[in-house]
Design a protein around this motif. Sequence first.
Motif, PDB file in Angstrom:
ATOM      1  N   ASN A  58      -2.305   1.410 -11.005  1.00 24.39           N
ATOM      2  CA  ASN A  58      -2.627   2.027  -9.723  1.00 24.39           C
ATOM      3  C   ASN A  58      -3.814   1.302  -9.112  1.00 24.39           C
ATOM      4  N   ARG A  94       0.950   4.156  -2.954  1.00 25.48           N
ATOM      5  CA  ARG A  94       0.758   5.594  -2.699  1.00 25.48           C
ATOM      6  C   ARG A  94       1.934   6.396  -3.209  1.00 25.48           C
ATOM      7  N   GLU A 122       0.830  -1.207   0.000  1.00 26.47           N
ATOM      8  CA  GLU A 122       0.000   0.000   0.000  1.00 26.47           C
ATOM      9  C   GLU A 122       0.860   1.250   0.000  1.00 26.47           C
ATOM     10  N   ARG A 123       1.938   1.269   0.800  1.00 24.19           N
ATOM     11  CA  ARG A 123       2.831   2.436   0.802  1.00 24.19           C
ATOM     12  C   ARG A 123       3.498   2.608  -0.562  1.00 24.19           C
ATOM     13  N   ASN A 158       1.579   6.691  -6.854  1.00 25.18           N
ATOM     14  CA  ASN A 158       0.527   7.649  -7.189  1.00 25.18           C
ATOM     15  C   ASN A 158       1.018   9.081  -7.065  1.00 25.18           C
ATOM     16  N   SER A 159       1.769   9.347  -6.010  1.00 26.32           N
ATOM     17  CA  SER A 159       2.261  10.704  -5.807  1.00 26.32           C
ATOM     18  C   SER A 159       3.203  11.130  -6.919  1.00 26.32           C
TER      19      SER A 159
END
Length: 695
Positions: free
Chosen positions: A692, A668, A664-665, A671-672
Amino acid sequence: MPREGKKRGRRQQEKAGKRSAKRLKIGHSRDEEIPSEFVVEGDAGDDFIGFDVQRPPGMQEPTEDTQFHGLLTPEEQEYYANVNAKIVANDFDSPEDRAIFIEAVHSETEGKEMKVASSQSCSRYLEKIIMLSTPEQMRHLFSKFLGNLTYLVRHRFGSHCCETLFLQAARHVEREPRAEDTAGTGLPSMEPLFLHAAEELEPNMGFLLTDRFASHTIRVLLLILSGLPLDDDSIQAMVASRKKEKLKAPMEKGTETSESKRIVPKTFRNALDKLISSAISALDTTYLRALATHPTGNPVLQLLLRVELSASGRNQAAEEDSVLRKLLPDQELEEDSQSAKFIIGLIYDPTGSHLVEILVEQLPGKVFKKLYKNVLTPRLGSMSKNDTASYVAMRILERLGKDDLAEAKKLILAELPVLISRRRTGLIRVLIERCALRGVDPQDISDVIKSEYKSDGGEFLPNLLGFRSTEVQEQTQDNDATKDTETSTPKTDVHASLLAQTMLQTPKTCTLVQDSMLALDTKMLMAMARDPVSSRVVQCALSPTESNMHFRREFIPRFYGHIGTLSQDLSGSYVADALWTATDRLHFMKERLAGELVSNESQLRESPFGRNVWKNWAMDLYHRRPGEWRALAKGPGQSHAPAVPLKEASGPGRKKTPIELARERHSRKSNSHSMKGSRASATSANAVVRTNALT
């Protein structure tokens, strides 16, 4: 005036009379019917088998001299030669262009089909044309062949055209022909065409079985009507001759489909039964057993038994007039019975042993148990030592259960030293495979192998393979220049290589080979990695499993400093590719080897094998985006986000595991980065597409 050569003429007449006696029975003329006997033309030899087949009144046995369809003109031969050159070059602009070209060739061949099929050179071209033809075109050619099939299948070149046509047309046979297939063409579908072909050949099946050319086409027709798979290697060995020329035509991608499961109409089974009945109805047990050792009749008999003993023909095999019951009338197979003596004689015959293999593989369980108990078990040890009977012994081991296999292992174990001394390792390989599959302990086999090959350190594997490095071979040639080069440089044993690979895949025998590989000198190991045969053993040792992690940790560092050289060799490049999967869960070793590939980049790019290794190791990605390469090298579970949202995958009331939190990290973080804007490098050819998971 010179005298007339009366004596010479008389002697010539006597010689002519002796030659005619070979072809015609004394007291009969050629035009008279000879009941229950065939006229044998030419030098038939001692292995000729005559068949008591009743032909209709007035019907003569067709020969190649009774029919003649003409010869192609030089212009026509040149035309088909140009057609063949066009097909081989495959320089068509599009598939539609090739279809138009093939249609034009069929139009040009109209009315000359028989002449082309009988031509020595153009018959090969016709086979390639058939491979590229549409079902409608094949139906048209099939209809032209009907009426002349008995002549064509016995013709040296026409038989190959019939065989190719049958095989290609069989791929378009359906359970029920559709109306739109034949609408507007006036041609029947494939099903009635095959039925007409079987009906035409049925009266002559007796002598077609052992005809030199027709037997191959008959086997193909029997195979098609039976519904057995066309691409099975074991069946192909019974159908095609070893000397048959393998013709190939350029096919479109995706057109070559596997026909392992074929659905044939029910009418095919009736036609097959009629053909088999016509072939063996006039044959008694003696004549049928003579087929077992006949070079041409044996493959036909194998196929007939395979068809009868298949799932669709089990009921027919139990009938009184079946091939199996005629071949083995004594179903109890007692040791002193005639059927048992017949099988014992076939076991050691180079031709008849193939028929015994079919019986061992396909017989029903009850019959096979009687055969194994009464006939095969007392002779299993001697069979394992014989060059011919050992192949039958391999098929027996593949059929046995756990208890019988343990008993058979004891019988063969005493003969292992003889097998090893004769380098007959194929039976040993099958024995180890079956023991591992059935749960029989193969440790005693490993002990005998170790003692016979005198395992001392790293000498076991070279002794097993019969491998000697190039340096040792050169020294041997220098020391003994009088010896022949072939005798001083023996090739690596392929069967021994297969045995070593089998031992590596068996947990209780792998340590013997692994310890020898770890004790090998580095030069010897690299020489084996570049040898076409022994490199397969090295690749098998590098194949990752749960039990060889400790071995790979010790073995992979042996390749440090050598992967660049191996990558530029034909056989060594496969070992370099195997190192990619061998370093799974050993990422630090993979990075070390990748660094060596980078240091040899210029040499690898100049070598065709090196370029393949560079591509398989994704070294361009290693150069441009090292982070993504590391994620790829560590495995798909760590380099890609899950395909479903994490909340849905984990469930509402379940606590996430540490690996799910890490994923999950990572998602993210990806995504960033994607929200900040994408760069041009993300659209390169080697870019890794990321999905994603969080929305």
